[in-house]
Write a protein that holds these residues in place. Structure first.
Motif, PDB file in Angstrom:
ATOM      1  N   GLU A   1      72.737  53.283  45.634  1.00 21.98           N
ATOM      2  CA  GLU A   1      73.544  52.394  44.810  1.00 21.98           C
ATOM      3  C   GLU A   1      72.877  51.042  44.602  1.00 21.98           C
ATOM      4  O   GLU A   1      73.053  50.388  43.590  1.00 21.98           O
TER       5      GLU A   1
ATOM      6  N   ARG B   1      69.437  50.191  40.870  1.00 23.97           N
ATOM      7  CA  ARG B   1      69.824  50.687  39.558  1.00 23.97           C
ATOM      8  C   ARG B   1      68.758  50.272  38.565  1.00 23.97           C
ATOM      9  O   ARG B   1      68.313  49.132  38.533  1.00 23.97           O
TER      10      ARG B   1
ATOM     11  N   PHE C   1      62.870  55.628  41.828  1.00 17.38           N
ATOM     12  CA  PHE C   1      64.086  55.667  41.006  1.00 17.38           C
ATOM     13  C   PHE C   1      63.907  55.270  39.551  1.00 17.38           C
ATOM     14  O   PHE C   1      64.861  55.289  38.788  1.00 17.38           O
TER      15      PHE C   1
ATOM     16  N   GLY D   1      71.781  57.128  37.036  1.00 24.78           N
ATOM     17  CA  GLY D   1      71.029  57.267  38.283  1.00 24.78           C
ATOM     18  C   GLY D   1      69.841  58.201  38.126  1.00 24.78           C
ATOM     19  O   GLY D   1      68.981  58.275  38.994  1.00 24.78           O
TER      20      GLY D   1
ATOM     21  N   ASP E   1      76.572  60.736  37.302  1.00 26.20           N
ATOM     22  CA  ASP E   1      75.896  59.434  37.330  1.00 26.20           C
ATOM     23  C   ASP E   1      74.614  59.511  36.490  1.00 26.20           C
ATOM     24  O   ASP E   1      73.507  59.548  37.024  1.00 26.20           O
TER      25      ASP E   1
ATOM     26  N   ARG F   1      69.133  62.227  49.672  1.00 27.13           N
ATOM     27  CA  ARG F   1      68.953  61.086  48.760  1.00 27.13           C
ATOM     28  C   ARG F   1      67.720  60.296  49.172  1.00 27.13           C
ATOM     29  O   ARG F   1      67.537  60.008  50.357  1.00 27.13           O
TER      30      ARG F   1
ATOM     31  N   VAL G   1      73.001  62.880  41.048  1.00 24.65           N
ATOM     32  CA  VAL G   1      73.470  62.756  39.670  1.00 24.65           C
ATOM     33  C   VAL G   1      74.526  63.821  39.335  1.00 24.65           C
ATOM     34  O   VAL G   1      75.430  63.586  38.546  1.00 24.65           O
TER      35      VAL G   1
ATOM     36  N   HIS H   1      69.068  61.846  43.602  1.00 23.06           N
ATOM     37  CA  HIS H   1      69.917  60.681  43.337  1.00 23.06           C
ATOM     38  C   HIS H   1      71.396  61.032  43.162  1.00 23.06           C
ATOM     39  O   HIS H   1      72.167  60.210  42.662  1.00 23.06           O
TER      40      HIS H   1
END
Lengths: 403, 96
Positions: B2, B5, A368, B49, B46, A236, B34, B32
């Motif tokens: 988390e 977002r 992101f 995400g 998700d 991640r 997902v 991420h």
């Protein structure tokens, strides 16, 4: 092959090198005659050491190369795993955008330690910053390092631009003759390269299976020891405070050139009034407007990125609006004695608009934000930012006529 | 991730469960998290995400995943508006 060099100096290609190494014509370099140390009368300080036996005419021997290892396809440079002062200076410079678009190492095959036919093959980009971050973690590892030609761009961005690509992996494997060096058929790629590399296509075209390694170089040791398995957290992306701050200097360096034009415009707009144009007024009012502009940069390119997760809205333009508004109020508090209503309005709107725009542009630096999301917020934000700048300019110039 | 977002309900990510062979590649490559593999089938757990990087679609052996990949960069998008999609480049944007 220590202290030995082959005797035809014009070798250039890998083929030549391998030919020379497999041949018998190697000569031992004689210890050079030491220059007399006290001989400083005519030529200054005593001479430095003799040439490194690995030097070749027309090439620069990189400082990060420790040695060369003989392989069936010729000598492969073995690289150091500790960084020196030059590497650190280089890193600081590129963080500020200096030489950033030409900071790279030659693509091809390298190694660390003393790898054999069964040693893993680690694939990376040829951005020197990436290369340095990577080799720093390889101190206790024996491995082959396949450096791709990503035009000096980091793994993820290069993958996004299709430079760290399926084709590049396949071609580089063939060009380096990797299949003759290792007995296995596995490549370990950084996970973030998956945006540009299709594992099943690489397998089909080259016979090498792609194993997705961890995102961060610091996890590669664990990954290798753990039978090529990465924990979830290694898969991640993160965007910690330190990582965000590391991006601020480059953001600021991009603003230098446009800021010169902005400052010129501020100076001109600040001097206009019922007296047509006054240099003195341009200076005093210009300073206040410049302070507001600087506050906007601070709010949008430093405060918003730094406080990113704690500003309780999702749109970046809105995050910048909040930090910009607060900084704008700060500017007003400093100059409030000299300001009238329309000027206050102009400075607050100006600071907020600049900050909002810059925070919005920070989307490009985050790991992101989706393009669909960015486009959605831009369609709403840009007209409002433009309107705010217009209000700021009209109020600022208009207020001079009201005085 | 988390803590971070972004705008919800915008991702173009789609999964054709019928075509999924359950290889789990999407779960591995997604930065991420997902995707999740459930009963030998991938599942989008998700969607918000997703940052549309395209790694999953590129590595799906049966093309069961569709997404319009791109860079979530305002500066780059401005260029595509001004110059068109083909002429826009990151080189002059200098974000990455």
């Amino acid at each position: 092959m220590d202290k030995k060099v082959q005797n035809h100096e014009g070798c250039c290609t890998d083929d030549n090198l391998s030919g020379a190494y497999s041949g018998q014509q190697e000569i031992v370099i004689q210890p050079s005659m030491p220059a007399p140390v006290q001989d400083e009368v005519c030529c200054g300080a005593p001479p430095g050491p003799e040439s490194n036996p690995f030097e070749r005419p027309g090439y620069v021997l990189q400082r990060f190369v420790k040695d060369f290892v003989d392989t069936p396809v010729g000598p492969v440079p073995s690289i150091k795993t500790d960084l020196d002062r030059n590497d650190l200076f280089g890193k600081m410079a590129v963080r500020w955008g200096i030489h950033r678009d030409n900071y790279k190492v030659a693509p091809g095959l390298y190694c660390v330690g003393t790898p054999d036919q069964n040693a893993p093959v680690l694939v990376t980009a040829n951005y020197k910053l990436t290369f340095d971050v990577f080799r720093k973690e390889l101190g206790s590892i024996h491995a082959w390092i396949l450096v791709l030609d990503t035009r000096g761009i980091n793994v993820w961005c290069a993958a996004g631009k299709d430079l760290f690509s399926t084709t590049e992996v396949i071609q580089r494997v063939q060009l380096t003759g990797l299949a003759k060096i290792v007995r296995h058929r596995q490549l370990i790629l950084p996970q973030l390269a998956a945006t540009g590399v299709s594992a099943h296509r690489v397998k089909k075209a080259s016979g090498f299976k792609v194993i997705w390694g961890p995102i961060r170089a610091k996890d590669i040791n664990y990954f290798l020891k753990n039978d090529l398995n990465a924990d979830d957290s290694m898969r991640r992306v993160t965007f910690a405070f330190r990582e965000r701050l590391g991006l601020v200097p480059v953001e600021l360096s991009h603003l230098v050139k446009p800021s010169l034009w902005v400052l010129l415009a501020i100076f001109l707009a600040s001097g206009i009034g019922s007296h047509i144009f006054s240099v003195g007024v341009a200076w005093t009012r210009g300073l206040m407007a410049t302070a507001a502009y600087a506050a906007g940069i601070l709010a949008g390119a430093l405060a918003a990125p730094a406080l990113l997760p704690w500003i309780p809205v999702r749109s970046f333009a809105l995050k910048g609006t909040i930090t910009g508004f607060i900084c704008g109020i700060g500017v007003i508090l400093i100059f409030h004695a000299a300001l009238q209503f329309w000027e206050v309005l102009a400075l607050v709107f100006g600071t907020t608009a600049i900050s909002s725009y810059l925070a919005m542009n920070f989307t490009g630096s985050t790991p992101f934000t989706s393009p669909s999301g960015v486009e959605k917020e831009m369609r709403k934000a840009i007209p409002l930012q433009a309107l705010a700048v217009l209000i700021a300019a009209v109020s600022w110039i208009g207020s001079a006529f009201a005085k | 991730m988390e803590k971070f977002r972004y705008l919800p309900g915008v991702s173009t990510l789609e999964l054709d469960v019928q075509a999924c062979v359950g290889c789990g590649m999407c779960e591995i490559v997604c930065p991420h998290g997902v995707f999740l593999l459930e009963n030998s089938k991938a599942k989008i757990c998700d969607l918000d995400g997703c940052m549309e990087c395209g790694a999953c679609a590129k590595n799906c052996p049966t093309s069961a995943i569709r997404v319009t990949p791109g860079v979530g960069c305002a500066n780059y998008i401005i260029q595509t508006w001004i110059k068109g999609k083909d002429a826009a480049s990151c080189d002059s944007v200098e974000c990455c």
